[in-house]
Design an enzyme around this catalytic site. Structure first.
Site, PDB file in Angstrom:
ATOM      1  N   HIS A  93       0.842  -1.198   0.000  1.00  0.00           N
ATOM      2  CA  HIS A  93       0.000   0.000   0.000  1.00  0.00           C
ATOM      3  C   HIS A  93       0.876   1.246   0.000  1.00  0.00           C
ATOM      4  O   HIS A  93       1.839   1.351   0.757  1.00  0.00           O
ATOM      5  CB  HIS A  93      -0.918   0.030   1.219  1.00  0.00           C
ATOM      6  CG  HIS A  93      -1.753   1.278   1.289  1.00  0.00           C
ATOM      7  ND1 HIS A  93      -2.706   1.576   0.345  1.00  0.00           N
ATOM      8  CD2 HIS A  93      -1.751   2.322   2.160  1.00  0.00           C
ATOM      9  CE1 HIS A  93      -3.265   2.742   0.642  1.00  0.00           C
ATOM     10  NE2 HIS A  93      -2.702   3.211   1.729  1.00  0.00           N
ATOM     11  N   SER A  94       0.552   2.211  -0.869  1.00  0.00           N
ATOM     12  CA  SER A  94       1.233   3.504  -0.955  1.00  0.00           C
ATOM     13  C   SER A  94       2.718   3.275  -1.241  1.00  0.00           C
ATOM     14  O   SER A  94       3.048   2.618  -2.220  1.00  0.00           O
ATOM     15  CB  SER A  94       0.983   4.310   0.330  1.00  0.00           C
ATOM     16  OG  SER A  94       1.296   5.663   0.174  1.00  0.00           O
ATOM     17  N   MET A  95       3.624   3.780  -0.416  1.00  0.00           N
ATOM     18  CA  MET A  95       5.032   3.503  -0.634  1.00  0.00           C
ATOM     19  C   MET A  95       5.278   2.003  -0.747  1.00  0.00           C
ATOM     20  O   MET A  95       6.131   1.550  -1.536  1.00  0.00           O
ATOM     21  CB  MET A  95       5.878   4.066   0.513  1.00  0.00           C
ATOM     22  CG  MET A  95       7.376   3.825   0.362  1.00  0.00           C
ATOM     23  SD  MET A  95       8.369   4.322   1.805  1.00  0.00           S
ATOM     24  CE  MET A  95       8.181   2.855   2.843  1.00  0.00           C
ATOM     25  N   SER A 120      -1.714  -0.960  -4.113  1.00  0.00           N
ATOM     26  CA  SER A 120      -2.811  -0.199  -3.518  1.00  0.00           C
ATOM     27  C   SER A 120      -2.390   1.245  -3.285  1.00  0.00           C
ATOM     28  O   SER A 120      -1.313   1.510  -2.746  1.00  0.00           O
ATOM     29  CB  SER A 120      -3.199  -0.853  -2.177  1.00  0.00           C
ATOM     30  OG  SER A 120      -4.065  -0.036  -1.424  1.00  0.00           O
TER      31      SER A 120
END
Length: 256
Positions: A93-95, A120
């Site tokens: 997720h994200s990074m 994500s």
């Protein structure tokens, strides 16, 4: 026999002999492996749930931060290489999505790509140009974090907790800003995308461009919420992941 290097980098929330598929989860910037502590209860019992332990936080608080996101991906791929003997799915997720992608590429270069990549809340590697830079003063970083997650305001308001939490957030934000992305080799595995419909960091259209980074199939699921939609929509996300993992298990077994 456990691998001490692997154990340093992985927290196992469920990983017994019955886990034919292993889901390795990559946290967002500033977060730790504990972000995935509840996932094992929402996924089938034959799914191993493992989370990557980044340096400089939680039970690796004293370890130095990596200098670059690519260097962190190198370290993770080296440490977790033995896991590629199993049916391996990466989720980030994200990074964590960028990291999971970079690790997937490293596994593929070594001849053992993951079975699938799940990304994500993050633009794909080749579409990062024009994104907002998130590093700044400590107060600007805190404002950015709280803008996504108001519940963390109390943490930063406490001087002792702030001293513990802020260094990891600051270091990860610099990793994200310094990561220029760009073109990468195509993956041979399918990619599954997830995002919130009100995420200010990435639009569903931008998420759909992950399809350009694989020779395999791509599918995007948009759920209600902002950048951290996966908290409020955890049950829906894990239900969808359960279907994805079940399909992967079926396809890989019938291919043998």
């Amino acid at each position: 026999m456990s691998n001490p290097v692997e154990e340093r980098w992985i927290r196992r929330y469920r990983d017994d002999d019955g886990c034919g598929t292993k889901l390795v989860c990559f946290p967002a910037a500033g977060a730790g492996a504990s972000a995935y502590r509840t996932w094992s209860s929402g996924l089938p019992s034959d799914i191993g749930v493992l989370a990557v332990r980044y340096p400089g936080r939680e039970d690796r608080f004293g370890d130095p931060f990596p200098p670059r996101l690519e260097a962190l991906a190198d370290d993770i791929a080296d440490a977790l290489g033995e896991l590629t003997r199993h049916r391996l799915v990466l989720f980030g997720h994200s990074m964590g999505a960028s990291l999971a992608h970079e690790v997937a590429l490293r596994f593929q270069e070594r001849g053992c790509p993951p079975t699938a990549l799940c990304v994500s809340g993050r633009r794909p590697t080749h579409a990062l140009a024009g994104r907002q830079m998130i590093s700044g003063t400590d107060e600007e970083i805190i404002a950015h974090v709280v803008g996504f997650d108001a519940s963390r305001a109390a943490v930063f308001a406490d001087a002792d907790l702030r001293e513990i939490v802020l260094p990891a957030v600051r270091a990860d934000y610099h990793l994200v800003d310094d990561y220029s992305g760009g073109r990468r080799p195509l993956l041979d595995c399918p990619v599954y995308g997830y995002t919130g419909d009100e995420d200010s960091e990435v639009t569903p259209e931008q998420m759909s461009r992950w399809a350009e980074l694989t020779r395999g199939a791509f599918r995007l699921r948009v759920l209600p919420g902002g950048h951290f939609y996966l908290r409020g929509e955890e049950a829906a996300l894990l239900a969808d992941l359960s279907d994805v993992l079940g399909d992967i298990k079926f396809r890989t077994k019938t291919a043998l």
